[in-house]
Design an enzyme around this catalytic site. Sequence first.
Site, short mmCIF file in Angstrom:
data_model
loop_
_atom_site.label_atom_id
_atom_site.label_comp_id
_atom_site.label_asym_id
_atom_site.label_seq_id
_atom_site.Cartn_x
_atom_site.Cartn_y
_atom_site.Cartn_z
N ALA A 125 6.63 -4.99 -19.79
CA ALA A 125 5.61 -4.43 -18.91
C ALA A 125 4.24 -4.87 -19.42
CB ALA A 125 5.68 -2.90 -18.89
N MET A 126 3.23 -4.64 -18.57
CA MET A 126 1.88 -5.12 -18.92
C MET A 126 0.83 -4.09 -18.56
SD MET A 126 0.09 -7.47 -20.22
CE MET A 126 -1.66 -7.19 -20.42
N GLU A 127 -0.07 -3.88 -19.51
CA GLU A 127 -1.02 -2.75 -19.45
C GLU A 127 -2.31 -3.05 -18.69
OE1 GLU A 127 -0.23 -4.55 -22.28
OE2 GLU A 127 -2.01 -4.82 -23.56
N ASN A 128 -2.29 -3.94 -17.69
CA ASN A 128 -3.51 -4.24 -16.93
C ASN A 128 -4.26 -2.96 -16.58
OD1 ASN A 128 -2.30 -6.92 -16.64
ND2 ASN A 128 -0.97 -5.91 -15.15
N GLU A 180 2.55 1.47 -22.19
CA GLU A 180 1.51 0.85 -21.36
C GLU A 180 0.37 1.83 -21.11
OE1 GLU A 180 2.00 -2.20 -21.40
OE2 GLU A 180 4.14 -2.10 -21.85
N HIS A 200 -1.83 1.99 -24.15
CA HIS A 200 -2.70 0.82 -24.28
C HIS A 200 -4.07 1.05 -23.64
CE1 HIS A 200 -0.71 -2.45 -26.29
NE2 HIS A 200 0.27 -2.60 -25.43
N GLU A 214 -0.79 -3.95 -30.51
CA GLU A 214 0.65 -3.78 -30.30
C GLU A 214 1.31 -2.91 -31.37
OE1 GLU A 214 1.81 -4.18 -27.58
OE2 GLU A 214 0.53 -5.66 -26.60
N1 TRP Z 1 1.03 -6.50 -23.65
C1 TRP Z 1 2.37 -6.33 -23.15
C2 TRP Z 1 2.92 -5.09 -23.84
O1 TRP Z 1 3.23 -5.11 -24.99
C3 TRP Z 1 3.24 -7.51 -23.43
C4 TRP Z 1 3.41 -8.50 -22.34
C5 TRP Z 1 3.81 -8.25 -21.09
C6 TRP Z 1 3.30 -9.91 -22.42
N2 TRP Z 1 3.96 -9.44 -20.41
C7 TRP Z 1 3.65 -10.44 -21.19
C8 TRP Z 1 2.94 -10.78 -23.42
C9 TRP Z 1 3.66 -11.82 -20.95
C10 TRP Z 1 2.94 -12.15 -23.18
C11 TRP Z 1 3.30 -12.66 -21.97
O2 TRP Z 1 2.96 -4.06 -23.31
ZN ZN Z 2 2.07 -3.52 -25.82
#
Ligand code: TRP
Ligand code: ZN
Length: 874
Positions: free
Chosen positions: A267-270, A303, A306, A325
């Site tokens: 997942a990604m914390e945008n 997330e 973050h 992280e």
């Molecule tokens: N920052 C994300 C997390 O740890 C990690 C992450 C999600 C990521 N998608 C990615 C890192 C794609 C590199 C590429 O929650």
């Molecule tokens: Zn993370």
Amino acid sequence: MKTDTAATTAPTIRLQDYTPPAWWIDTVNLDIVIADTGTTVTARLALRRNADQPRQPLVLDGAELDTLSVTVDGQPTPFLATPDTLTVEQLPDTCTLTTVVRIQPDQNTCLSGLYRSKDGYFTQCEAQGFRRITWFLDRPDVMSVYTVTLHADKARFPVLLANGNPVAAGEHTDGTHWATWQDPFKKPCYLFAVVAGKLDVLKDTFRTASGREVQLAIYVEPGKLDQCPHAMAALKKSMQWDEERFGLECDLDHYMIVAVGDFNMGAMENKGLNIFNTKYVLARPDVATDVDFENIDRVVAHEYFHNWTGNRVTCREWFQLSLKEGLTVFRDQEFGADLHNRQTARIREVRTLRAAQFPEDAGPMAHPIRPESYIEINNFYTATVYEKGAEVIRMIQTLIGRDAFRAGMDEYFRRHDGQAVTCEDFVAAMAAASGFDFSQFMRWYKQPGTPRVTVDGHFDAESRSYTLTCTQTNPKASDAANNPAPYLIPLRVALFSEAGTLLPGSERTLHLSAHSQSFVFDHIDAEPIPSLLRDFSAPVYLDFDYTPDQLTLLLAHESDPFNAWDAGQRLATRLILDAAEAIAAGRAPHWPEAFVAACRRLLQTQAERGSAFVAEALTLPGEGTLAELMPVVDPDALHAARNALRRHLAEQLEGEFAGLYAALTVAEPYAPSAEQAGRRALRNVCLAYLLETDADAYRQLAATQFRTADNMTDQFAALAALANVTTDPCPQREQALADFYTRWQHEALVVDKWLQVQSTSRRADTLSTVRALTAHPAFDAGNPNKIYALIRAFGANLVRFHAADGSGYAFMAERVLDLQDKNPQVASRLARSFDRWKQFDTGRQAHARAALERICNHPGLARDVLEVVSRALG
Ligand code: TRP
Ligand code: ZN
């Protein structure tokens, strides 16, 4: 698609070369038009020269951009474009630069930047994906305020999302519509996100401690709304927890989560617009296991956390990745422990650390939690940066205590809110709040390798004292030119009497700081049994020359559940490694009655000790973890030894396993609670042992559980047990696998489980099954979840991947080469399967080397993969 190739660009990036940016970008205005012929991105950047830096031209980053125009303050300007840079020489100190580019998200197979998944468009910008959307200073220390307008066909993409708050929307006359979003917070471009699609939404609200109302929304593919409530509940619990534990409130008006089926990571914390792999959102009792439910809790929390540790305070550059992280993993671990079961949470954390991070730290990709150089940053989203990084944060808390740690967090935000900072800045805040001297501790950020602490105990009857002498070595750092410096290691200890009671006053946290050091305990009347590294207080290997009787006593009486569990793991480890040696020498393994008796006592005391704990205690160490302890790995002997012990336990304890299996039935309706999950876990451990006996009655029992289970935990546990049956014929196995696919073929995440249960099977025919499955309609060679379930999981199947004839290696090389130009990030993760090849015998090494060389010699190899295979070969 075309990607950066090793031949054209593979420079090594070094921490020591960091310089601040020559330009700032204060505001960003993006206009994104999604159309069938491609997506057009117009970017207006408010530039300001960084007065603290020498005057330099503006050099923007880009990748695969088709540049249509470049203007400065409305006037066409001379510029120099290469495939990955756009240089503008003459610029006033402040100006607006406008670029128009065309990108092709439908052809974007690497899932970085803007890409299409099914019928929607999604973005992934961390670490360096924003440059695939527009020309920019793609580095986290450049922070800007964004306004984004999205345009797309209204019927096909009714939902248009970006970070922040919706401020305006409307329709064009051609059937398209638009929406403008404004994010009031300055952010680095890696936190940028947009989504366009036809999505269902689950909405809710959260009132913060100070009384602000936050609008919550989870967006999913149509038809999946009934799989969202668990993630929503997890989000609200995370918000509450962060207020209580760290005094951190949500700063947003809108917090959105979007689930997507094609995603490289978890997942990604945008900012305000998290994008999640469906795996960490969707859950319903009939499709998700207890472990899935718990993972969703933790990833949703991760997330969300973050938003403070990562977004409000971000990283100066990517070497500082563990700043956000490691800290955020520590926070999600603590949340998970509070929400579920603290004792088994810690056990599982250590299990994963030993299974993934210890091998990484002993192999060719070993790096400190803050690496000093890299070729491709995506290769450093590792178990070391995340999991060992979290252990380092946990050690800080152990050294200064929970209250000082909380004060240090407060100080960190007081000093650095809105900034892009370094790991030193974090530790300095902790030092300021606690008065603790962290100068030696900083070595944890700089040195790779798992330290080994060897402890000797000496009892002196005359002086009634007991002395622990601790020696630390670091095998990895010792290859370095300069002698490895000793770490500051917090070592939690306690002493036990021969009767199994904790000696009053003996609980201490020793601070190991020298290569060798002694600690004296006074008023000790008889030789005690030391319990060392309680709660796994440091990420090290701990050696002490325990007798089996002492370990058995600790397993039964140690009050620290982690160390009780670890005593059992030590006992089993010794038995299995000895048995592997015997088997390799053609002798029969020997299983002492005392170990069986200890396991029997665990089963008999499950009510007091808790089912979850007993389930963990009866799970033998994994083959990968055991392999790390062998000078030369013999995977066949190891596999045979571990399974022989499982079978021996099953035969000796058949009555106990069968009795508990019957007794542990969960009568209440399914809930993913710690209590129910613990009972199911132990009951399914019993079932798996019973199947080791090869008795048809137990296969029948598993088949019945498979058919009648009302939840995925029990159904899948029965399937997994059957999938591991090696003595044919086993019609129940064939039937369950067939039925499972027929029933769940339309649930992508359940199909992943079906693939994985086959790729991780210990059966001798696993590779041919996996090969066949790559051609099955269930498999999709472009989808990361499918690749991880079938291919990467096979790479972690020690005995099958490391087949003596090299067939596993050859297969993996094919898959890496097939994938490397389509999705280098995922291909590179597959290539990591080879990491430990030098631990094996010369025959296997020859096959592994050939496979690695085949990958390495491939013309135009993606630099992600090149970095991994060249380090493996080097
Ligand atoms: N920052 C994300 C997390 O740890 C990690 C992450 C999600 C990521 N998608 C990615 C890192 C794609 C590199 C590429 O929650
Ligand atoms: Zn993370």
